[in-house]
Design an enzyme around this catalytic site. Structure first.
Site, PDB file in Angstrom:
ATOM      1  CG  ASN A 341      -1.678   1.316   1.373  1.00 40.94           C
ATOM      2  OD1 ASN A 341      -2.524   1.632   0.546  1.00 40.94           O
ATOM      3  ND2 ASN A 341      -1.359   2.089   2.401  1.00 40.94           N
ATOM      4  CG  ASP A 484       0.632  -3.657   6.577  1.00 38.28           C
ATOM      5  OD1 ASP A 484       0.327  -3.844   7.767  1.00 38.28           O
ATOM      6  OD2 ASP A 484       0.802  -2.525   6.071  1.00 38.28           O
ATOM      7  CG  HIS A 488      -5.792   0.993   3.297  1.00 41.66           C
ATOM      8  ND1 HIS A 488      -6.675   2.051   3.350  1.00 41.66           N
ATOM      9  CD2 HIS A 488      -5.698   0.500   4.556  1.00 41.66           C
ATOM     10  CE1 HIS A 488      -7.077   2.216   4.601  1.00 41.66           C
ATOM     11  NE2 HIS A 488      -6.505   1.284   5.347  1.00 41.66           N
ATOM     12  CD  GLU A 527      -3.404  -4.844   9.279  1.00 48.66           C
ATOM     13  OE1 GLU A 527      -3.279  -4.189  10.317  1.00 48.66           O
ATOM     14  OE2 GLU A 527      -2.982  -4.446   8.170  1.00 48.66           O
TER      15      GLU A 527
END
Length: 712
Positions: A341, A484, A488, A527
């Site tokens: 991201n 992670d 997004h 996540e």
């Protein structure tokens, strides 16, 4: 305060003027707290603590206090109030005016407790006052809210196991090692005193299950905070310790340190290790916390600079390869945390490294920007460095990531958007992973001498990122990714990353048949912040599992830790959903780097043992955050929300304290039992009885019965 004679705070503390440091300004008259609404409180006197420092620790209730420090007569020269402004910033020295008259500090106490105030007059022309919350000195601890639970008289427990084991079959309690033959569908056993009333029943002649990601036990390590195996790599890139709480600095943990502890992790029954991102981080610091009270480096791994290089604070590529190989020798898979991201913040040290000429005219020019410190006497903090940068300079376009690569608020860059995909999360430069046009390498990577980034014709931003991340799989045999900030990034990008990971791991296994553990495909867990126990489109876009925020993020983990039957509804529903859909799984936790440490809530070792029992019996996968098994204490309390969760591993407590050794043994027993039985994470769940609370898990020929006698 210039010109004060050397003296003493009280007659009870005697020092001769000849023995004092004449450069210090000691205060002759006693000093007290002085309140705007009630005047000087003669019972609240500051004590001399050496080197012209004066302290007092007081209990404050929640509220707003307007205070000064003064002598009893509130004399000019001994009436210390704010030089400018009036609000305290906790744990930060604030400049004083020694003749403050009616200017008072506004001390806003949000949490009742003990607070220490320190007046420092070692430089009489620059006195300061600092306030910080103190840990309670008493032995009082909070108790969790009571829950209903079955009671146990301490006698042997009889349980019906007829739905799981046959009459005449020899059954073993894995916890205590005792065995008994099933008679009339029942067994009677005395739970081990260390178990907390637990029986872990298995067929005495049963064999251990083969590994399955559906029953994964993942040990999550923040590499920098786990174990320092090589002190020679502690301070590359001119990085420094801050000499204080070290809340935002590198603390020395590395791959060599993890390798040295692999047998410890194996003894816990862990069959996978998740390490925080391994790639080279921004070299310099930013301001840490809400008020910039400390330097904050990328010790955690989430502020990438070069995705093709391992950060030297964590070790070399050889160190990483040795870690993966040694983990595999012990039957432990390796998951690497990957970030698609964003990249790291711009820092002054990286500007020096990259030759970015964008300093403001008034900026200092130290030899190394990691040497710079804010001048606290002038009210500066670690955010001050941002004032030294010309953010509008074209140098950021020409010599940094460039507008084809990231969104940023800087001039010449694509502005961030307002949705999850296009926002600058926490102000971090957002990678344009949805871009469809081909791009060249970022400007700084074209000139970075040690990068492994190679210009690719026709590559998009996401193409480069996918290649860079999966090269760790192809080169070292990494078994999977923890992804992670999943929400997004576009779902289809995660799908492409997963497919590339599958191909890369297959290539590595084909080239290294002597090193591979099995032929299981590449695995990926994501996540998605606050995602609960349900399946959605992420499982159709690369994810084999998602981190379950529902259990550890709410009250369920606490209730389960207090009384195992409180988890029955969760166990039943999770097992039902997981068994109904082979393409759905969860990774459940009690502690994490971004939320909290379970132990820090009540600091109760018995409760921590119960949390282990409840978690290790969870359907699906489980994640232990390093130190869950040893009740790792929280880190420094600061205005950085994550500092308490990222303390260094408590190895010395494990070595020296018998109660922590007992706690560790409990978690080891649970972990080994779980590792032996795929049915625990991937099997069908059936409640057998309420008192004692007993349930079975079964998957094919693998069957267990778990019994909880109750609270004594």
């Amino acid at each position: 305060m210039k010109g004060f004679k050397l003296g003493l705070i009280s007659a009870a503390l005697v020092m001769s003027a000849g023995s004092a440091n004449v450069s210090a300004a000691m205060i002759k008259s006693p000093l007290y707290l002085n309140y705007a609404d009630s005047g000087v409180n003669a019972a609240q006197r500051l004590k001399f603590s050496g080197k012209s420092r004066y302290k007092i620790t007081l209990p404050f209730e929640k509220g707003i206090y307007k205070i000064q420090v003064s002598d009893q007569g509130q004399s000019c020269g001994l009436r210390f109030g704010p030089e400018d402004g009036s609000k305290f910033a906790f744990s930060k020295p604030l400049a004083l005016n020694a003749c403050a008259n009616d200017r008072y500090f506004e001390l806003n106490i949000r949490f009742a407790g003990n607070y220490e105030l320190i007046l420092d007059n070692s430089q009489s022309d620059k006195p300061t006052l600092q306030v910080a919350r103190k840990a309670k000195a008493s032995s009082f601890k909070r108790s969790p809210p009571a829950v209903d639970c079955i009671q146990w008289d301490g006698q042997p427990i009889t349980v019906d196991v007829s739905s799981t084991f046959n009459n005449g079959q020899l059954v073993k309690d894995f916890y205590s090692g005792q065995t008994q033959t099933v008679m009339n569908g029942q067994v009677s056993m005395q739970p081990d005193p260390a178990s907390g009333g637990l029986l872990l029943l298995e067929a005495a002649d049963g064999k251990a299950s083969e590994f399955s990601w559906d029953n994964a036990s993942v040990y999550f390590i923040m590499t920098d905070r786990f174990n320092n195996g090589d002190t020679s790599n502690d301070f590359p890139f001119h990085r420094k310790a801050d000499g204080k709480q070290e809340a935002g600095t590198f603390q020395g943990g590395d791959f060599s340190g993890i390798t040295a502890k692999l047998d410890y992790i194996k003894d816990l029954g862990m069959n996978a290790i998740w390490v925080t991102p391994i790639v080279e981080q921004i070299h310099g610091f930013i301001g840490g916390g809400d008020h910039g009270r400390f330097p904050f480096y990328g010790y955690h791994g989430y502020w990438a600079l070069d995705f093709t290089k391992i950060d030297p604070n964590l070790g070399s590529e050889q160190d990483f390869g040795r870690f993966v190989d040694e983990a595999h020798k012990r039957g432990i898979r390796v998951l690497v945390d990957v970030v698609m991201n964003h990249v790291g913040y711009p820092t002054l040290d990286d500007m020096q490294t990259m030759g970015i000429d964008a300093l403001a005219p008034h900026a200092p020019v130290p030899k190394q920007w990691t040497d710079w410190q804010p001048d606290l006497s002038k009210g500066q903090n670690w955010y001050r460095y941002t004032n030294f940068i010309r953010w509008s300079s074209s140098e950021w376009v020409d010599k940094w990531w460039g507008p084809d690569w990231v969104r940023s608020g800087m001039a010449g860059y694509t502005a961030p958007g307002g949705d999850d995909i296009t926002m600058n999360l926490s102000g971090l430069p957002d990678l344009i992973t949805e871009g469809t046009k081909s791009v060249s390498l970022p400007p700084f990577l074209k000139h970075k001498k040690d990068t492994k980034a190679v210009e690719r014709e026709g590559y998009t931003v996401s193409d480069y990122l996918i290649e860079w991340h999966t090269n760790w799989v192809r080169d070292y045999g990494v078994d999977g990714f923890r992804a992670d900030t999943v929400k997004h990034v576009e779902p289809e990008v995660w799908g492409k990353l997963k497919q590339a990971g599958v191909e890369a791991l297959a290539d590595w296994k084909a080239k290294h048949p002597d090193k591979k553990l099995d032929d299981k495909p590449f695995w990926m867990v994501g996540e998605v912040w606050h995602h609960g126990a349900y399946k959605d489109f992420y499982f159709d876009n690369g994810m084999d599992s998602l981190i379950n925020f529902e259990y550890g993020g709410g009250k369920a983990a606490l209730k389960g830790a207090q009384c195992l039957p409180q988890n029955e509804g969760i166990y039943a529903s999770y097992a039902k959903e997981i068994n109904r859909d082979p393409n759905y799984n969860l990774l459940t936790y009690i502690s994490s780097h971004d939320t909290k440490l379970f132990y820090s809530n009540y600091e109760d070792l018995t409760l921590q043992a119960g949390a282990g029992t409840a978690l290790m019996m969870m359907p699906g996968g489980v994640q232990l955050y390093y130190g869950d098994e040893s009740a790792r204490p929280r880190g420094p309390q600061s205005d950085a929300f994550d500092a308490p969760t990222r303390s260094f591993m408590n190895w010395q407590q494990i070595i020296k304290e018998a109660d922590r050794q007992a706690l560790l043994k409990h978690w080891q027993t649970l972990g080994q039992f779980r590792k032996r039985h795929v049915a625990i994470g991937a099997g069908e769940h059936h409640k057998i009885s309420d008192k004692p609370y007993a349930f079975s898990r079964s998957k094919g020929n693998d069957k267990v019965v778990v019994v909880f006698a109750g609270l004594q």
